[in-house]
Motif scaffolding. Structure first.
Motif, PDB file in Angstrom:
ATOM      1  N   GLY A 133       0.824  -1.203   0.000  1.00  0.00           N
ATOM      2  CA  GLY A 133       0.000   0.000   0.000  1.00  0.00           C
ATOM      3  C   GLY A 133       0.853   1.246   0.000  1.00  0.00           C
ATOM      4  N   ALA A 134       0.797   1.997  -1.094  1.00  0.00           N
ATOM      5  CA  ALA A 134       1.544   3.249  -1.205  1.00  0.00           C
ATOM      6  C   ALA A 134       0.549   4.386  -1.399  1.00  0.00           C
ATOM      7  CB  ALA A 134       2.513   3.192  -2.390  1.00  0.00           C
ATOM      8  N   SER A 135       0.773   5.489  -0.711  1.00  0.00           N
ATOM      9  CA  SER A 135      -0.129   6.635  -0.785  1.00  0.00           C
ATOM     10  C   SER A 135       0.319   7.594  -1.876  1.00  0.00           C
ATOM     11  CB  SER A 135      -0.165   7.371   0.560  1.00  0.00           C
ATOM     12  OG  SER A 135      -0.479   6.497   1.618  1.00  0.00           O
ATOM     13  N   PHE A 136      -0.618   8.048  -2.694  1.00  0.00           N
ATOM     14  CA  PHE A 136      -0.358   9.111  -3.658  1.00  0.00           C
ATOM     15  C   PHE A 136      -0.654  10.432  -2.949  1.00  0.00           C
ATOM     16  CE2 PHE A 136      -1.296   6.685  -7.898  1.00  0.00           C
ATOM     17  CZ  PHE A 136      -0.244   5.827  -7.623  1.00  0.00           C
ATOM     18  N   ILE A 137       0.370  11.154  -2.558  1.00  0.00           N
ATOM     19  CA  ILE A 137       0.126  12.381  -1.805  1.00  0.00           C
ATOM     20  C   ILE A 137       0.394  13.613  -2.656  1.00  0.00           C
ATOM     21  CG2 ILE A 137       0.525  11.332   0.442  1.00  0.00           C
ATOM     22  CD1 ILE A 137       3.331  12.477   0.423  1.00  0.00           C
ATOM     23  N   GLY A 138      -0.297  14.688  -2.310  1.00  0.00           N
ATOM     24  CA  GLY A 138      -0.237  15.921  -3.077  1.00  0.00           C
ATOM     25  C   GLY A 138      -1.520  16.162  -3.844  1.00  0.00           C
ATOM     26  N   LEU A 139      -2.392  15.155  -3.863  1.00  0.00           N
ATOM     27  CA  LEU A 139      -3.680  15.255  -4.548  1.00  0.00           C
ATOM     28  C   LEU A 139      -4.754  15.750  -3.585  1.00  0.00           C
ATOM     29  CD1 LEU A 139      -3.507  11.776  -6.312  1.00  0.00           C
ATOM     30  CD2 LEU A 139      -3.031  13.988  -7.381  1.00  0.00           C
ATOM     31  N   ARG A 140      -5.852  16.216  -4.144  1.00  0.00           N
ATOM     32  CA  ARG A 140      -6.963  16.692  -3.318  1.00  0.00           C
ATOM     33  C   ARG A 140      -7.868  15.562  -2.844  1.00  0.00           C
ATOM     34  NH1 ARG A 140      -9.288  22.277  -6.062  1.00  0.00           N
ATOM     35  NH2 ARG A 140      -7.418  23.547  -5.746  1.00  0.00           N
ATOM     36  N   GLY A 141      -7.519  14.352  -3.130  1.00  0.00           N
ATOM     37  CA  GLY A 141      -8.273  13.198  -2.677  1.00  0.00           C
ATOM     38  C   GLY A 141      -7.340  12.067  -2.332  1.00  0.00           C
ATOM     39  N   LEU A 142      -7.844  11.094  -1.579  1.00  0.00           N
ATOM     40  CA  LEU A 142      -6.997  10.016  -1.083  1.00  0.00           C
ATOM     41  C   LEU A 142      -7.006   8.833  -2.048  1.00  0.00           C
ATOM     42  CD1 LEU A 142      -6.737   8.958   2.606  1.00  0.00           C
ATOM     43  CD2 LEU A 142      -6.772   7.225   0.828  1.00  0.00           C
ATOM     44  N   VAL A 143      -5.823   8.449  -2.498  1.00  0.00           N
ATOM     45  CA  VAL A 143      -5.668   7.309  -3.401  1.00  0.00           C
ATOM     46  C   VAL A 143      -4.540   6.420  -2.879  1.00  0.00           C
ATOM     47  CG1 VAL A 143      -5.104   6.543  -5.734  1.00  0.00           C
ATOM     48  CG2 VAL A 143      -6.458   8.621  -5.409  1.00  0.00           C
ATOM     49  N   ILE A 144      -4.833   5.132  -2.722  1.00  0.00           N
ATOM     50  CA  ILE A 144      -3.843   4.157  -2.268  1.00  0.00           C
ATOM     51  C   ILE A 144      -3.559   3.177  -3.395  1.00  0.00           C
ATOM     52  CG2 ILE A 144      -3.296   2.326  -0.621  1.00  0.00           C
ATOM     53  CD1 ILE A 144      -3.406   5.052   0.673  1.00  0.00           C
ATOM     54  N   LYS A 145      -2.285   2.990  -3.702  1.00  0.00           N
ATOM     55  CA  LYS A 145      -1.857   2.053  -4.752  1.00  0.00           C
ATOM     56  C   LYS A 145      -1.357   0.755  -4.121  1.00  0.00           C
ATOM     57  CE  LYS A 145      -0.209   0.462  -8.732  1.00  0.00           C
ATOM     58  NZ  LYS A 145       0.139  -0.893  -8.249  1.00  0.00           N
ATOM     59  N   SER A 146      -2.001  -0.338  -4.472  1.00  0.00           N
ATOM     60  CA  SER A 146      -1.537  -1.662  -4.053  1.00  0.00           C
ATOM     61  C   SER A 146      -0.604  -2.221  -5.113  1.00  0.00           C
ATOM     62  CB  SER A 146      -2.737  -2.595  -3.874  1.00  0.00           C
ATOM     63  OG  SER A 146      -2.325  -3.951  -3.827  1.00  0.00           O
ATOM     64  N   LEU A 163      -4.206 -11.019   1.175  1.00  0.00           N
ATOM     65  CA  LEU A 163      -3.689 -10.425   2.411  1.00  0.00           C
ATOM     66  C   LEU A 163      -3.026  -9.088   2.133  1.00  0.00           C
ATOM     67  CD1 LEU A 163      -3.017 -10.440   5.401  1.00  0.00           C
ATOM     68  CD2 LEU A 163      -1.005 -11.859   4.894  1.00  0.00           C
ATOM     69  N   ALA A 164      -2.238  -9.019   1.061  1.00  0.00           N
ATOM     70  CA  ALA A 164      -1.552  -7.777   0.715  1.00  0.00           C
ATOM     71  C   ALA A 164      -2.551  -6.681   0.357  1.00  0.00           C
ATOM     72  CB  ALA A 164      -0.587  -8.017  -0.446  1.00  0.00           C
ATOM     73  N   PHE A 165      -3.580  -7.029  -0.426  1.00  0.00           N
ATOM     74  CA  PHE A 165      -4.575  -6.019  -0.803  1.00  0.00           C
ATOM     75  C   PHE A 165      -5.373  -5.569   0.417  1.00  0.00           C
ATOM     76  CE2 PHE A 165      -8.329  -4.242  -2.901  1.00  0.00           C
ATOM     77  CZ  PHE A 165      -7.719  -3.471  -3.892  1.00  0.00           C
ATOM     78  N   GLU A 166      -5.609  -6.483   1.336  1.00  0.00           N
ATOM     79  CA  GLU A 166      -6.274  -6.123   2.594  1.00  0.00           C
ATOM     80  C   GLU A 166      -5.444  -5.090   3.353  1.00  0.00           C
ATOM     81  OE1 GLU A 166      -7.390  -8.142   6.908  1.00  0.00           O
ATOM     82  OE2 GLU A 166      -7.049  -9.451   5.175  1.00  0.00           O
ATOM     83  N   THR A 167      -4.121  -5.266   3.348  1.00  0.00           N
ATOM     84  CA  THR A 167      -3.245  -4.303   4.010  1.00  0.00           C
ATOM     85  C   THR A 167      -3.396  -2.912   3.395  1.00  0.00           C
ATOM     86  OG1 THR A 167      -1.624  -6.041   4.490  1.00  0.00           O
ATOM     87  CG2 THR A 167      -0.847  -3.782   4.629  1.00  0.00           C
ATOM     88  N   ALA A 168      -3.506  -2.854   2.071  1.00  0.00           N
ATOM     89  CA  ALA A 168      -3.678  -1.571   1.387  1.00  0.00           C
ATOM     90  C   ALA A 168      -5.000  -0.913   1.765  1.00  0.00           C
ATOM     91  CB  ALA A 168      -3.591  -1.773  -0.125  1.00  0.00           C
ATOM     92  N   ILE A 169      -6.060  -1.704   1.864  1.00  0.00           N
ATOM     93  CA  ILE A 169      -7.365  -1.155   2.256  1.00  0.00           C
ATOM     94  C   ILE A 169      -7.300  -0.614   3.680  1.00  0.00           C
ATOM     95  CG2 ILE A 169      -9.790  -1.698   2.708  1.00  0.00           C
ATOM     96  CD1 ILE A 169      -9.646  -3.805   0.507  1.00  0.00           C
ATOM     97  N   ARG A 170      -6.626  -1.343   4.555  1.00  0.00           N
ATOM     98  CA  ARG A 170      -6.535  -0.917   5.954  1.00  0.00           C
ATOM     99  C   ARG A 170      -5.716   0.373   6.082  1.00  0.00           C
ATOM    100  NH1 ARG A 170      -8.226  -4.625   9.586  1.00  0.00           N
ATOM    101  NH2 ARG A 170      -6.791  -3.983  11.208  1.00  0.00           N
TER     102      ARG A 170
END
Length: 342
Positions: A287-300, A307-314
């Protein structure tokens, strides 16, 4: 606190066979979580029929007729895939129907689409990708991990400002220790870009501790909570670490498989080896965060399992609960004011 996330259910190497079980696992663990599964309605309805009953109003399906392929160019995705699961999931964030989006899809297309739809936080010129990597101290946050291949000193300073807020929110650390990745810790080392960035960080209110070398990501002698670098170097470092981890796992397995004696030794060492494996399991850092945007986006990671995708959602749950986007915006505004006054 109620959190609503849009899930690009079709993205990644495995699509719904990973995203659906991960989503259901998260719903079971967090009664305040609501998910909008975005993708082919016919496919998702079949997989979620029981869940639609069990979780009632906590899970829904938003149809999207297209999928962005993993090798598709960002330009083609933007122009030709306006009804892709990725685009629709991001649109839901823009429309205020979701607090954040999680996708395992094509990184370039996801970044381009998110930037086009959500726009940038005022004062930030480029987005960055931030994630955690295991270290002897637990883990270290690193950015940028590939959003920008060439960043100026000002960009690196902006990354540090935003990254500080991420670490504060996720780790509950009031003043994260921030290092600038360099080829040495001495002041005279580094290119002009890094030296100029160091001056900006030194004159800021950030808890900047100076240059750190590549080994500080995983095993530095000085604890650092956030390491700042440009996306070219950051991505090379990330892939090098991933390659080294795979090599170590391969060598260990090969060494314990040589003969009956080594297999017996491996069996005796299994509990220790399992503890070691679990402590550096990349799925627990996904789970990596795309920061600098006006909305929250997480890249798995595209090849993530359930299990890995669950970690990104959490991770998305935590960042929404900590109101990260608003805090980054306020921090950037304050940092800009301080620079103007200086």
């Amino acid at each position: 606190m109620s959190v609503t996330l849009s899930i690009d259910a079709m993205g990644g190497d495995f699509g719904p066979q990973v995203t659906v079980p991960a989503a259901l696992a998260c719903l079971r663990k967090n009664p305040d979580l609501k998910l909008i599964m975005v993708g082919d309605e016919a496919v998702l309805s079949g997989l979620l029929s029981e869940a639609m009953v069990s979780f009632k109003e906590r899970i829904s399906i938003q149809h999207a007729s297209q999928v962005v392929e993993m090798d598709e160019t960002p330009q083609k995705a933007l122009k030709n895939k306006k009804d892709s699961s990725m685009r629709v999931a991001i649109n839901l964030v823009h429309q205020g129907l979701a607090d954040g989006c999680v996708s395992a899809g094509n990184t370039g297309a996801l970044m381009a689409t998110a930037r086009f739809v959500l726009k940038m936080i005022p004062g930030i010129e480029r987005p960055a990708i931030i994630s955690t990597l295991p270290s002897v101290f637990g883990h270290t946050h690193v950015l940028d991990l590939g959003a920008n291949v060439d960043s100026s000193a000002e960009h690196l300073y902006q990354f540090a400002v935003m990254g500080e807020e991420v670490v504060k929110a996720v780790e509950n650390i009031d003043r994260p220790r921030i290092g600038l990745l360099n080829i040495g810790e001495e002041d005279m080392k580094g290119n002009e870009q890094v030296k100029a960035a160091a001056k900006l960080l030194e004159s800021s209110a950030l808890n900047y501790i100076g240059y750190v070398e590549g080994n500080s990501i995983n095993a530095g002698t000085v604890k650092v909570d956030l390491i700042v670098t440009d996306g070219f170097v950051g991505n090379v470092a990330l892939k090098s670490i991933e390659g080294a981890a795979k090599m170590i796992a391969f060598k260990l397995k090969a060494s314990f498989s040589q003969n009956l004696l080594t297999k017996l030794a491996g069996l005796m060492a299994y509990p220790v080896l399992k503890l070691f494996k679990d402590s550096i399991d990349p799925r627990l850092y996904n789970g990596a965060s795309f920061i600098g945007l006006r909305g929250l986006v997480i890249k798995s990671h595209g090849g993530a399992d359930a299990l890995a995708f669950e970690t990104a959602i959490r991770l998305a749950e935590v960042e929404v609960a900590k109101d990260l986007i608003r805090k980054i915006g306020e921090k950037v505004e304050k940092a800009l004011e301080q620079k103007v006054m200086a």
